[in-house]
Design a protein around this motif. Structure first.
Motif, PDB file in Angstrom:
ATOM      1  N   GLU A 119       0.867  -1.177   0.000  1.00  0.00           N
ATOM      2  CA  GLU A 119       0.000   0.000   0.000  1.00  0.00           C
ATOM      3  C   GLU A 119       0.902   1.225   0.000  1.00  0.00           C
ATOM      4  OE1 GLU A 119      -3.206   0.551  -0.300  1.00  0.00           O
ATOM      5  OE2 GLU A 119      -3.793  -1.560  -0.356  1.00  0.00           O
ATOM      6  N   ALA A 120       0.671   2.134  -0.932  1.00  0.00           N
ATOM      7  CA  ALA A 120       1.502   3.332  -1.070  1.00  0.00           C
ATOM      8  C   ALA A 120       0.720   4.568  -0.660  1.00  0.00           C
ATOM      9  CB  ALA A 120       1.980   3.467  -2.518  1.00  0.00           C
ATOM     10  N   ALA A 121       1.463   5.624  -0.313  1.00  0.00           N
ATOM     11  CA  ALA A 121       0.836   6.889   0.077  1.00  0.00           C
ATOM     12  C   ALA A 121       1.803   8.031  -0.180  1.00  0.00           C
ATOM     13  CB  ALA A 121       0.452   6.855   1.554  1.00  0.00           C
ATOM     14  N   ARG A 122       1.236   9.208  -0.429  1.00  0.00           N
ATOM     15  CA  ARG A 122       2.026  10.441  -0.472  1.00  0.00           C
ATOM     16  C   ARG A 122       1.759  11.147   0.845  1.00  0.00           C
ATOM     17  NH1 ARG A 122       5.282  12.781  -3.486  1.00  0.00           N
ATOM     18  NH2 ARG A 122       4.927  11.409  -5.245  1.00  0.00           N
ATOM     19  N   VAL A 123       2.813  11.324   1.630  1.00  0.00           N
ATOM     20  CA  VAL A 123       2.677  11.752   3.018  1.00  0.00           C
ATOM     21  C   VAL A 123       3.074  13.213   3.196  1.00  0.00           C
ATOM     22  CG1 VAL A 123       3.434  11.274   5.381  1.00  0.00           C
ATOM     23  CG2 VAL A 123       3.182   9.401   3.751  1.00  0.00           C
ATOM     24  N   THR A 124       2.286  13.901   4.015  1.00  0.00           N
ATOM     25  CA  THR A 124       2.645  15.228   4.524  1.00  0.00           C
ATOM     26  C   THR A 124       2.579  15.141   6.045  1.00  0.00           C
ATOM     27  OG1 THR A 124       0.353  15.969   4.408  1.00  0.00           O
ATOM     28  CG2 THR A 124       1.732  16.474   2.510  1.00  0.00           C
ATOM     29  N   PRO A 125       3.375  15.976   6.744  1.00  0.00           N
ATOM     30  CA  PRO A 125       3.336  15.906   8.205  1.00  0.00           C
ATOM     31  C   PRO A 125       1.924  16.175   8.713  1.00  0.00           C
ATOM     32  CG  PRO A 125       5.230  17.167   7.448  1.00  0.00           C
ATOM     33  CD  PRO A 125       4.371  16.912   6.245  1.00  0.00           C
ATOM     34  N   PRO A 126       1.479  15.478   9.740  1.00  0.00           N
ATOM     35  CA  PRO A 126       2.259  14.591  10.601  1.00  0.00           C
ATOM     36  C   PRO A 126       2.394  13.161  10.073  1.00  0.00           C
ATOM     37  CG  PRO A 126       0.046  14.766  11.480  1.00  0.00           C
ATOM     38  CD  PRO A 126       0.110  15.680  10.283  1.00  0.00           C
ATOM     39  N   GLY A 127       1.614  12.736   9.083  1.00  0.00           N
ATOM     40  CA  GLY A 127       1.768  11.384   8.533  1.00  0.00           C
ATOM     41  C   GLY A 127       0.488  10.583   8.463  1.00  0.00           C
ATOM     42  N   THR A 128      -0.652  11.257   8.434  1.00  0.00           N
ATOM     43  CA  THR A 128      -1.943  10.564   8.405  1.00  0.00           C
ATOM     44  C   THR A 128      -2.051   9.611   7.217  1.00  0.00           C
ATOM     45  OG1 THR A 128      -2.941  12.464   9.501  1.00  0.00           O
ATOM     46  CG2 THR A 128      -4.443  10.909   8.464  1.00  0.00           C
ATOM     47  N   ALA A 129      -1.546  10.031   6.068  1.00  0.00           N
ATOM     48  CA  ALA A 129      -1.638   9.177   4.871  1.00  0.00           C
ATOM     49  C   ALA A 129      -0.851   7.882   5.057  1.00  0.00           C
ATOM     50  CB  ALA A 129      -1.140   9.930   3.640  1.00  0.00           C
ATOM     51  N   ALA A 130       0.276   7.936   5.763  1.00  0.00           N
ATOM     52  CA  ALA A 130       1.057   6.725   6.027  1.00  0.00           C
ATOM     53  C   ALA A 130       0.291   5.791   6.960  1.00  0.00           C
ATOM     54  CB  ALA A 130       2.411   7.080   6.635  1.00  0.00           C
ATOM     55  N   LEU A 131      -0.354   6.358   7.965  1.00  0.00           N
ATOM     56  CA  LEU A 131      -1.151   5.547   8.890  1.00  0.00           C
ATOM     57  C   LEU A 131      -2.298   4.865   8.161  1.00  0.00           C
ATOM     58  CD1 LEU A 131      -1.643   4.622  11.777  1.00  0.00           C
ATOM     59  CD2 LEU A 131      -2.900   6.731  12.176  1.00  0.00           C
ATOM     60  N   HIS A 132      -2.943   5.590   7.247  1.00  0.00           N
ATOM     61  CA  HIS A 132      -4.031   5.002   6.459  1.00  0.00           C
ATOM     62  C   HIS A 132      -3.506   3.884   5.552  1.00  0.00           C
ATOM     63  CE1 HIS A 132      -6.869   8.714   6.955  1.00  0.00           C
ATOM     64  NE2 HIS A 132      -6.641   8.066   8.080  1.00  0.00           N
ATOM     65  N   ALA A 133      -2.301   4.064   4.995  1.00  0.00           N
ATOM     66  CA  ALA A 133      -1.709   3.017   4.152  1.00  0.00           C
ATOM     67  C   ALA A 133      -1.450   1.755   4.980  1.00  0.00           C
ATOM     68  CB  ALA A 133      -0.410   3.506   3.514  1.00  0.00           C
ATOM     69  N   VAL A 134      -0.985   1.925   6.214  1.00  0.00           N
ATOM     70  CA  VAL A 134      -0.736   0.778   7.098  1.00  0.00           C
ATOM     71  C   VAL A 134      -2.046   0.060   7.390  1.00  0.00           C
ATOM     72  CG1 VAL A 134      -0.054   0.131   9.446  1.00  0.00           C
ATOM     73  CG2 VAL A 134       1.402   1.655   8.091  1.00  0.00           C
ATOM     74  N   LYS A 135      -3.093   0.803   7.686  1.00  0.00           N
ATOM     75  CA  LYS A 135      -4.387   0.170   7.975  1.00  0.00           C
ATOM     76  C   LYS A 135      -4.951  -0.533   6.734  1.00  0.00           C
ATOM     77  CE  LYS A 135      -7.371   2.371  10.452  1.00  0.00           C
ATOM     78  NZ  LYS A 135      -8.218   3.499  10.866  1.00  0.00           N
ATOM     79  N   ARG A 136      -4.761   0.057   5.555  1.00  0.00           N
ATOM     80  CA  ARG A 136      -5.203  -0.617   4.326  1.00  0.00           C
ATOM     81  C   ARG A 136      -4.434  -1.926   4.132  1.00  0.00           C
ATOM     82  NH1 ARG A 136      -4.649   4.567   2.133  1.00  0.00           N
ATOM     83  NH2 ARG A 136      -2.877   3.877   0.857  1.00  0.00           N
ATOM     84  N   LEU A 137      -3.134  -1.902   4.468  1.00  0.00           N
ATOM     85  CA  LEU A 137      -2.338  -3.125   4.365  1.00  0.00           C
ATOM     86  C   LEU A 137      -2.854  -4.173   5.345  1.00  0.00           C
ATOM     87  CD1 LEU A 137       0.220  -4.426   3.042  1.00  0.00           C
ATOM     88  CD2 LEU A 137       1.432  -3.696   5.108  1.00  0.00           C
ATOM     89  N   TRP A 138      -3.165  -3.771   6.571  1.00  0.00           N
ATOM     90  CA  TRP A 138      -3.709  -4.706   7.551  1.00  0.00           C
ATOM     91  C   TRP A 138      -5.037  -5.291   7.067  1.00  0.00           C
ATOM     92  CZ3 TRP A 138      -2.876  -1.269  12.502  1.00  0.00           C
ATOM     93  CH2 TRP A 138      -1.506  -1.235  12.804  1.00  0.00           C
ATOM     94  N   ALA A 139      -5.815  -4.493   6.350  1.00  0.00           N
ATOM     95  CA  ALA A 139      -7.102  -4.975   5.831  1.00  0.00           C
ATOM     96  C   ALA A 139      -6.917  -6.085   4.796  1.00  0.00           C
ATOM     97  CB  ALA A 139      -7.900  -3.819   5.234  1.00  0.00           C
ATOM     98  N   HIS A 140      -5.722  -6.168   4.162  1.00  0.00           N
ATOM     99  CA  HIS A 140      -5.456  -7.256   3.205  1.00  0.00           C
ATOM    100  C   HIS A 140      -5.632  -8.622   3.864  1.00  0.00           C
ATOM    101  CE1 HIS A 140      -2.733  -4.957   0.110  1.00  0.00           C
ATOM    102  NE2 HIS A 140      -3.752  -4.217   0.502  1.00  0.00           N
ATOM    103  N   ASP A 141      -5.394  -8.691   5.181  1.00  0.00           N
ATOM    104  CA  ASP A 141      -5.521  -9.967   5.892  1.00  0.00           C
ATOM    105  C   ASP A 141      -6.963 -10.463   5.943  1.00  0.00           C
ATOM    106  OD1 ASP A 141      -2.801 -10.227   6.449  1.00  0.00           O
ATOM    107  OD2 ASP A 141      -2.966  -9.076   8.305  1.00  0.00           O
TER     108      ASP A 141
END
Length: 198
Positions: A119-141
């Motif tokens: 899961e990829a994201a374009r991040v700006t501080p503080p990093g919400t897009a990265a957190l959403h990418a991690v949760k989308r990756l967890w949803a793959h399970d």
């Protein structure tokens, strides 16, 4: 949250064997961090996800599997993961770790050590897009395919939390030349460097 060097001090069973392989090439790997399995476990527990998922998937009977039902429930399970919230303390820890790792701005991608799903994201501080990418990756399970595979392998939909790898730049693509140089079957690279030895 761990740097690759810190993560490599843990047993491969805890962090994934790929982490040790990547940590052996610090000059080639761009900014990266490992989100430990405990962080995902805390997310599941504090959002009461084990109980919610068990209730949602209770109609699934492994002995007489209805694949249409499983497919519908898998979509709902994925939505539950993506829309559940982390506690604010956990979010702040994640944001600080992103900043410390140099991942709070620009393109990043998340994947499981040893895995190819990204899961990829374009991040700006503080990093919400990265957190959403991690949760989308967890949803793959909780995709139909992942659930079906767990049911086939173990007869259960139960899941163990696993580490998550965050790396700078876009997802990597195979580089046969680098793989041969490093003596591995596969090496993934992006414009910033080596991002995978799955």
């Amino acid at each position: 949250m761990l740097t690759l060097a810190e993560a490599a001090r843990f047993p491969g069973t805890q962090v994934g064997a790929e982490i040790r392989r990547l940590a052996a090439h610090p000059d080639r790997v761009p900014a990266a961090m490992l989100v430990p399995a405990a962080f995902e476990e805390t997310f599941y527990r504090t959002a009461n996800l084990p109980e919610q998922l068990a209730r949602l998937l209770a109609p699934v009977n492994p002995a007489r599997l209805d694949e249409d039902l499983l497919e519908r429930l898998a979509a709902q399970a994925q939505a539950l993961i993506r829309t559940s919230s982390l506690l604010d303390d956990g979010v702040q820890v994640f944001y600080r770790a992103l900043g410390n790792a140099g991942l709070s701005a620009g393109e990043v991608h998340a994947r499981r050590p040893g895995g190819r799903g990204v899961e990829a994201a374009r991040v700006t501080p503080p990093g919400t897009a990265a957190l959403h990418a991690v949760k989308r990756l967890w949803a793959h399970d909780w995709t139909f395919e992942a659930l079906l595979s767990r049911l086939d392998d173990t007869g259960s939909i139960a899941l163990e939390a696993r580490p998550t790898l965050l790396l700078a730049g876009p997802p990597g693509v195979p580089d046969a030349g680098l793989a041969a140089e490093l003596g591995t079957e596969t090496a993934l690279v992006n414009p910033l460097g080596l991002v995978g030895l799955p």
